[in-house]
Design an enzyme around this catalytic site. Sequence first.
Site, mmCIF file in Angstrom:
data_model
loop_
_atom_site.group_PDB
_atom_site.id
_atom_site.type_symbol
_atom_site.label_atom_id
_atom_site.label_comp_id
_atom_site.label_asym_id
_atom_site.label_seq_id
_atom_site.Cartn_x
_atom_site.Cartn_y
_atom_site.Cartn_z
ATOM 1 N N ASP A 309 9.126 5.675 -7.678
ATOM 2 C CA ASP A 309 7.769 6.236 -7.712
ATOM 3 C C ASP A 309 6.752 5.174 -7.265
ATOM 4 O O ASP A 309 5.868 4.770 -8.017
ATOM 5 C CB ASP A 309 7.464 6.720 -9.124
ATOM 6 N N LYS A 311 4.432 5.330 -4.844
ATOM 7 C CA LYS A 311 3.113 5.838 -4.465
ATOM 8 C C LYS A 311 2.482 5.004 -3.342
ATOM 9 O O LYS A 311 1.422 4.395 -3.495
ATOM 10 C CB LYS A 311 2.172 5.909 -5.659
ATOM 11 N N ASP A 314 -1.244 2.625 1.916
ATOM 12 C CA ASP A 314 -1.796 1.490 2.660
ATOM 13 C C ASP A 314 -1.663 1.814 4.149
ATOM 14 O O ASP A 314 -1.202 2.904 4.517
ATOM 15 C CB ASP A 314 -1.040 0.204 2.307
#
EC number: 2.4.2.10
Length: 479
Positions: A309, A311, A314
């Site tokens: 996880d 996430k 960028d």
Amino acid sequence: MKMDSFNAKLKQFAKDLFAIDAIKFGEYKTKVGVMTPVYCDLRVIVSYPRTMETLADLLVTYLENISRFDLLCGVPYTALPIATAMSLKTSIPMVMRRKEAKDYGTKKLIEGIFKEGQNCLIVEDVVTSGSSILETVKDLNGAGIKCTDAVVLLNREQGGSEFLKNNGIQMHSLLSMTQLMEYLHEAGCVDDAMVEKVKKYLAATQIDQTQLTKTIKQDRLSLSFKSRAKLARNPVAGELFEIMSSKKTTLCVAADLTNSTDLLNLAEEVGPHICILKTHIDILEDFHLNLIKPLIEIAQRHNFILFEDRKFADIGKTVEYQYSSGVYHISLWASLVTAHSLMGKGVLDALKRSGGLYKRGVFLLAEVSSAGNLINDGYVKATLAMAEEYPELIAGVVCQSPLFRAHPGLVQLTPGVSLDAEKDALGQRYASPRNVVLERGADVAVVGRGVTGAKDRGAAAQKYREVLWEAYLGRVEEA
């Protein structure tokens, strides 16, 4: 009210609709993209209290035995004030169906006070196909409420009544389009040419019931995981559906632990009961790449998928390094990862082209379970649109409500599930297993401390697995 008096009041009501510009004639595009010579904009009725009161009186009178219904529910959103007016007239309680669950308060799709097994009358303004009524019925059924009848202001006579009947709903319409046109013609509101034009339009634009039935059946909330495995475009999503079906589990355990040995022990203990193990690998205080091989072995032996996880959020090049390089080499062992859509398509392009596992899937984050988050409707819609652009890469969506019912190949993953807790000190909000499956539409439910904080983590995982699977079976059987 005697029949003559009722008919006179109905005729006057038709004239009133025309007078307040709720019935328009010209060339208008419908919701499904078809041009129509008559458009019904009944939302304006809310600005005319007397007309709304008349409508409520007519609908209540039209239904010979309205008292046999325990509840009223208006199809969101135009029919909500109509149902409210009827509730005030009859003292029959009303419930409200949200189009989406919120991530605050009770987080329910069905609001109001009700008991399982009660019978609800659906209220709608205009029916063309009847699909909106069926969507409301499905969510009410998911909350344990029975639905057999719907009352509508206007039946456009394009096949909706027959379609609803074939799906177990008896429709009662105050006005048909033919009847409305007759009343308006009699009152001098429209001429012979317009009456004939509308008549021809209705004859030429009947709904395709076969296609509509096929579309309804593609609602992912109605389909088994076994059948959805064949519809998944992403290979990891297809594998996940197969695992869920064969192991009879929709449980994902969030392994938010800081010790590698504890992580491996947890994976061994809960492995028989889960379809996914979700990690935050960067919180391990003693991480070493030697951890990965035994973790993969446990996942293969117990047949579950590893999910990091991370996430990602960028620029693309940085994400590529974060995913396939650095300390963790995520792309070599995690079949599933999460990503924000905040930074645009570059994130997905980077995840798609990076080295590592051949089969990989991404969960896009559309909604979260934390209080005070800044996600809005625009962000959610943009995220879903992005998911549709990358069907081979996107395994599913992280959300708190059934946002994509028409995409059965995608997996809805919903975090924040607990049998006991409602919230924690840091803003995390929880929902019950039954609520998250039946009302919020979760395919996979994420449980963290409800399992990791238990004395017997294996037994806790088994309990969650059983409760969640029972809710899933109820959802499929009732649909």
